[in-house]
Write a protein that holds these residues in place. Structure first.
Motif, PDB file in Angstrom:
ATOM      1  N   ILE A   1       0.857  -1.187   0.000  1.00 36.00           N
ATOM      2  CA  ILE A   1       0.000   0.000   0.000  1.00 36.00           C
ATOM      3  C   ILE A   1       0.891   1.234   0.000  1.00 36.00           C
ATOM      4  N   GLN A   2       0.679   2.082  -1.001  1.00 35.77           N
ATOM      5  CA  GLN A   2       1.484   3.286  -1.120  1.00 35.77           C
ATOM      6  C   GLN A   2       1.071   4.295  -0.047  1.00 35.77           C
ATOM      7  N   LYS A   3       2.009   4.784   0.687  1.00 36.67           N
ATOM      8  CA  LYS A   3       1.727   5.816   1.673  1.00 36.67           C
ATOM      9  C   LYS A   3       1.639   7.165   0.973  1.00 36.67           C
ATOM     10  N   MET A   4       0.516   7.825   1.177  1.00 36.04           N
ATOM     11  CA  MET A   4       0.281   9.076   0.480  1.00 36.04           C
ATOM     12  C   MET A   4       1.127  10.200   1.077  1.00 36.04           C
ATOM     13  N   ALA A   5       1.539  11.101   0.205  1.00 38.61           N
ATOM     14  CA  ALA A   5       2.333  12.246   0.644  1.00 38.61           C
ATOM     15  C   ALA A   5       1.418  13.327   1.232  1.00 38.61           C
TER      16      ALA A   5
END
Length: 682
Positions: free
Chosen positions: A521-525
């Protein structure tokens, strides 16, 4: 020397000149033109001979000693100046290697920071450098005899070469000494050559660095052997690393490529019998790895040599009854290892060797071939001697059961109760016709195969349990836990703690991780600042175009003429409010008109965000708006002076415009059903 000079002049037309000697009788034999510059105008009746320089070394002909002269020239306090000072010290034989290595380590520390060569050093680094540079003046007080030993090297009782090596996290070092035994049992030790090198900053363990130092010792030996014009009765190497000595004396184990290549080079020029162990506090090469100040170099073991250690080694070697006996420290260490290895070998059963196999089928085939060969040797014929796969499996399971459950098997055979605390109490174990320990029960009258009614007991903690679970898991093409556990039970195997073991095997299975692994899961900026500013609506705006839709523009004799219309969506980045304008083409002029309508209704916009559509880029030029390209390293300064900025996303990066792409999706979902049946009426 006179004959050599005459032969070169006669046959080679070469002039041998610049001759220097500490013997006045030798100097008198040559004409002044053939002498060195310092001796040409010298009055030989004077007792003091001048200081002779050769290849950076200074030779005091009065005392017959080598000395150092340190340049007093000031160098800039930069990396370039540090390098210049270090390289100005010429020391081909390694007399001052422990002193120079400290400067090299300081230079590496300065280079690791990534600063430029001409940038001045910091206060702390500059202070360290000045202290080391000032300590170099002590090298001028160091004097090394030109001769290796006070006596002649010819006609001695014994000439020995001893090379020592050592390594640390910072440096590796090796040093060689010549030990001469003259007539009358007089012993002398002289410095031959020494070398130090800076160790790599990362990627090398201490055993590998020790191995590199051993290779450096062999290189020093080759250099000394080529240049020493004497016969050596003995050559010995010393290291304080038992790991390296184990590498060199090993005859069976295969090492990694890095280790094996260096061991091959070491054994190419030396033998395992030449290598000996020395304690760290007695090793003179240890000084080369730690460094030394110049004022302590003259009295150090690095220059004087380990005289007492070599003398003691000689006495112990003479008193040894066996000429192949190791040094006491190494002998004790190797004897401990040998006795430990023998005791372990006697106590370990053949079942412990199963750890060397990674697949159940390979283990069964290996023991099948071994048992077939043994049966052929015993029966003296080849017919009826082939061992089947099932027979090999039963043999392996029987070995493991006797190794783990030997006490339980003995109790069952002697009709005694199982010992208290046995893990097999609840299984009611029995022995089948082949002597394999199986699960008991009340299903003996059921018409099933014996292996289904009474499965063989496999200890879950043993390596073959893992091999069996892995084997059936692969046969099922990497199915889940329940199917794998059922396949093991169907094969007539009862593994103690089987559920936990099956789960562990599947958890560590690489193929199952690839097939059923969870996606990352990509961690959002963080959100951009212009989406969080507390400003009026439509101050920070995201822009994009969507469509098209077909509409009827006019009626003609041949039918209806249709054209396309697009929607321009303006969304407030803070409040998410939406404003939509209609354009009849994707030209910059149509978009500019829509943009003017928005600003006249919603007010002045400070920041526009959009993708890199060609109409957007042309619009920024026509409106004289300062455009920011986010892939540039620095912000471009445009000739246009306005208060509005247009921020363009990088090419092919639609995810940068998620704020307006989501709004376009909502608008399309609403407009598409509404206009579905109205295409002919619009």
């Amino acid at each position: 020397m006179k004959r050599t000079q005459l032969a070169l002049a006669t046959h080679g037309n070469l002039s041998l000149h610049k001759i220097a000697s500490n013997s006045k009788d030798v100097v008198r034999e040559f004409c002044p033109d053939d002498l060195s510059k310092e001796l040409k105008s010298l009055e030989l009746t004077d007792d003091n001979l001048p200081l002779q320089r050769s290849l950076g070394l200074y030779w005091n002909m009065n005392s017959d000693m080598f000395t150092f002269k340190i340049s007093c020239e000031e160098k800039p306090l930069t990396r370039r100046g540090v390098l210049s000072v270090i390289n100005s010290i010429y020391d081909p034989l390694g007399f001052a290697s422990p002193v120079i290595i400290k400067g090299k380590l300081l230079l590496r520390q300065l280079s690791s920071g990534g600063t430029e060569c001409d940038v001045p050093l910091g206060d702390l680094e500059g202070q360290k450098w000045q202290l080391w540079k000032e300590s170099l003046s002590g090298l001028q007080d160091v004097s090394i005899p030109r001769q290796y030993v006070p006596c002649s090297l010819q006609g001695n009782v014994r000439n020995e070469l001893h090379i020592f090596c050592d390594a640390s996290e910072k440096a590796i070092a090796a040093v060689a000494y010549l030990r001469v035994i003259c007539e009358g049992e007089r012993h002398y030790v002289g410095f031959v050559i020494g070398k130090t090198k800076v160790a790599p900053t990362h990627g090398h363990t201490i055993p590998r660095l020790e191995l590199c130092s051993a290779l450096l010792a062999v290189e020093i030996y080759q250099l000394a052997k080529e240049n020493l014009d004497i016969e050596l009765q003995s050559v010995k190497f010393y290291s304080d690393s038992r790991v390296v000595l184990g590498y060199i004396t090993n005859q069976t184990r295969r090492f990694l490529t890095y280790v094996s290549n260096r061991i091959e080079q070491i054994l190419r020029h030396s033998t395992p019998e030449q290598w000996n162990y020395i304690r760290t506090e007695l090793n003179p090469a240890d000084i080369g790895t730690r460094g030394l100040t110049a004022d302590k170099l003259q009295s150090s073991v690095w220059i004087r040599g380990p005289t007492e250690f070599l003398e003691r080694q000689s006495i112990e070697s003479d008193n040894a009854s066996n000429p192949n006996t190791y040094q006491p420290e190494v002998n004790a260490y190797l004897s401990d290892v040998t006795s430990m290895h023998n005791s372990e070998s006697e106590s370990r059963s053949i079942a412990c060797r199963f750890q060397q196999f990674s697949e159940w089928s390979r283990l069964v085939h290996a023991f099948g071939r071994l048992k077939t060969r043994a049966r052929q040797q015993k029966m003296k014929r080849t017919e009826d001697s082939l061992v089947t796969f099932k027979e090999s499996e039963n043999f392996i399971i029987s070995l493991v059961q006797h190794d783990v459950y030997g006490e339980e098997i003995h109790c069952i055979r002697t009709n005694k109760p199982l010992p208290k605390g046995s893990p097999l109490q609840a299984l009611g174990p029995i022995l089948d016709e082949e002597g394999i320990l199986c699960v008991g029960g009340r299903l003996n009258k059921l018409r099933l195969d014996e292996y289904e009614k009474n499965p063989a007991i496999i200890p879950g903690s043993h390596h073959i349990a893992t091999l069996l679970v892995r084997h059936h898991h692969q046969l099922l093409k990497h199915q889940g836990r329940h199917l794998t556990e059922g396949a093991v039970r169907s094969a007539g195997l009862w593994i103690t703690g089987g559920k936990r073991l099956v789960s562990s095997v599947i958890h560590h299975c690489i193929s199952c991780k690839k097939l059923r692994g969870k996606h990352g899961i990509q961690k959002m900026a963080d959100l951009p600042a212009d989406r969080l500013d507390q400003v009026p609506p439509f101050t920070n705006v995201g822009v994009d175009i969507f469509g098209p839709w077909q509409i009827i523009t006019r009626k003609t004799r041949g039918g209806s003429a249709s054209s396309k219309r697009w929607g321009v969506l303006f969304t407030c980045l803070v409040t998410r409010a939406v404003h939509i304008e209609i354009v009849d083409s994707l030209s910059s002029s149509a978009f500019i008109n829509a943009l003017r309508r928005v600003t006249s209704i919603r007010g002045k916009v400070k920041i526009f965000r959009s993708d890199r559509g060609t109409n957007f880029i042309r619009a920024t030029d026509d409106f004289r708006i300062d455009t920011i390209n986010v892939e540039d390293d620095t912000l471009k300064t445009f000739l246009y002076d306005s208060e509005t900025k247009w921020i363009l996303n990088p090419p092919h990066s639609s995810h940068f415009g998620g704020a307006w792409e989501r709004m376009i999706g909502l608008v399309r979902n609403i407009l598409t059903p509404c206009l579905w049946n109205q295409a002919t009426k619009i």
